[in-house]
Scaffold this active site. Structure first.
Site, PDB file in Angstrom:
ATOM      1  N   ASP A   1       0.670  -1.164  -0.016  1.00 55.38           N
ATOM      2  CA  ASP A   1       0.104  -0.063   0.115  1.00 55.38           C
ATOM      3  C   ASP A   1       0.723   1.189  -0.082  1.00 55.38           C
ATOM      4  OD1 ASP A   1       0.947  -0.170   2.587  1.00 55.38           O
ATOM      5  OD2 ASP A   1      -0.744   0.149   3.584  1.00 55.38           O
ATOM      6  N   GLU A   2       2.043   1.291  -0.431  1.00 55.13           N
ATOM      7  CA  GLU A   2       3.027   2.394  -0.358  1.00 55.13           C
ATOM      8  C   GLU A   2       3.863   2.365  -1.309  1.00 55.13           C
ATOM      9  OE1 GLU A   2       6.181   4.173   2.977  1.00 55.13           O
ATOM     10  OE2 GLU A   2       4.191   3.203   3.717  1.00 55.13           O
TER      11      GLU A   2
END
Length: 401
Positions: free
Chosen positions: A125-126
């Site tokens: 998610d990053e």
């Protein structure tokens, strides 16, 4: 990405938007009953009263993530579900679905690289993005391109993200947390004293609970106070490497480049049991979990195009003590059966008389499939008697799990 797992779930269950929702633990009987009851309906049709609530949870699972509505009650990542139930009993509990999260992860990263190709993948998610030389990347200090990325991700996935723009990765990471959710924060070099120094030392990515506790014991609460310390003082208290890093980090300095490709060192899967399990009395259940973990690691390797030759296991007992064992094969593999057999050999080398709370399987010494094939072609064949001996040992350990 903002509350990524929870946000993905809200795409499937839009009726939960704005409500406290917690994602954690594996799929339970309640979740299967819910799906079977409403089979043939869209997920959006499931009434709110039908969803399991956190107050009914029993077990040792932990929260993977929570919606922002749940976080207002002090519920967040890594908190035990039983503790969370006391803080927010009315929260809706959903199981983790990694396949769905990986699908959306691939989608948002594809969008990013279409806009700004220089991207460092930092997990599901990053990402870090270098748009120094992307056309329009410097407009309004990077805000224009950040808005474009946000807008495109939302239009194509329905998900929001928060963007921090800064001269380096250290400050960009910190800035990305300033205006969540769906925020954009710009930090220039001249903003260090006003925007960074008032923050707690824990806001520096890399200063964990232990280092923060030690800093506080030395009278240092903020990044600004840390920046006032001399290099020699920090080295004396935290060692040469950590002290020197703290000295630079407190001053907003970070020379790390955006890494476009990085080879993984290992791949692993592990699970914490809802109740302690015993290798003999619960061997059927443990055996099924063990096989599933090996299959999941094999699937991960095959999906990403890797093979490995060091197979290992991790156990955590009911007294919280952990042990690891590994064994290196003669050949590289991504085969689930081979991984299970070798991991089984590792199990033979650890005590199995105490109850277990966690089991994990790991494959290391990784190579890309093509590189491994070249390696195999150039090495001598393994002795036949070695393989025979291993097979006999495998048969014995499989009787335990």
């Amino acid at each position: 990405m903002d509350a990524f797992y929870a946000s993905v779930e809200l795409l499937r269950y839009p009726q939960l938007k704005g409500l406290p929702v917690v994602i954690g633990g594996g799929r339970r009987a309640e979740d299967e009953t819910l799906r079977q009851t409403y089979d043939g309906h869209t997920l959006a049709d499931i009434p709110l009263d039908a969803f399991p609530r956190l107050q009914s949870y029993t077990g040792r699972g932990v929260i993977t993530t929570a919606t922002y509505a749940a976080r207002q009650f002090g519920v967040g990542s890594a908190l035990g579900l039983m503790k969370a139930a006391k803080l927010c009993p009315q929260a809706i509990l959903l199981p983790v679905d990694f396949n769905e999260y990986r699908k959306y992860s691939r989608a948002f990263k594809a969008i990013v690289t279409d806009i700004a190709p220089l991207m460092e993948d930092r997990g599901v998610d990053e990402v870090y993005i270098d748009f120094t030389h992307v056309p329009g990347g410097q407009r309004e200090g990077g805000r224009v391109l950040a808005r474009l990325i946000q807008k495109t991700i939302f239009e194509e996935t329905g998900l929001t993200c928060s963007v921090g723009v800064a001269p380096n990765k250290l400050l960009a990471k910190m800035a990305s947390e300033f205006n969540k959710p769906n925020g954009i924060s710009i930090v220039f070099e001249d903003d260090l004293e006003s925007k960074i120094w008032p923050l707690a030392c824990r806001k520096i990515n890399g200063i964990g609970p232990k280092a923060d506790e030690k800093l506080k014991s030395l009278g240092i609460e903020t990044i600004g106070e840390l920046a006032q310390k001399e290099l020699a003082w920090l080295v004396a208290h935290f060692g040469k490497k950590t002290g020197a890093w703290m000295f630079e980090a407190a001053r907003g300095r970070d020379e790390r480049p955006v890494v476009l490709e990085s080879e993984p060192v290992s791949m692993s899967r592990e699970t914490t049991f809802e109740r302690d399990l015993h290798a003999v009395r619960d061997k059927t259940e443990l055996g099924a979990i063990f096989t599933r973990l090996c299959q999941q690691v094999a699937d991960d390797l095959q999906r990403k195009g890797y093979v490995g030759k060091t197979i290992g296991i991790k156990l955590r007992y009911d007294d919280f003590k952990s042990v690891t064992r590994d064994q290196t094969l003669d050949s590289y593999t991504a085969d689930a059966q081979t991984i299970r057999q070798t991991a089984g050999l590792c199990l033979k080398r650890v005590p199995l008389d105490k109850r277990l709370r966690l089991l994990g399987v790991r494959v290391g010494t990784l190579l890309k499939v093509g590189d491994a094939e070249n390696y195999e072609q150039n090495k001598a064949l393994a002795p036949v008697e070695h393989a025979s001996s291993a097979t006999n040992s495998i048969a014995r350990i499989d009787q335990l799990f």
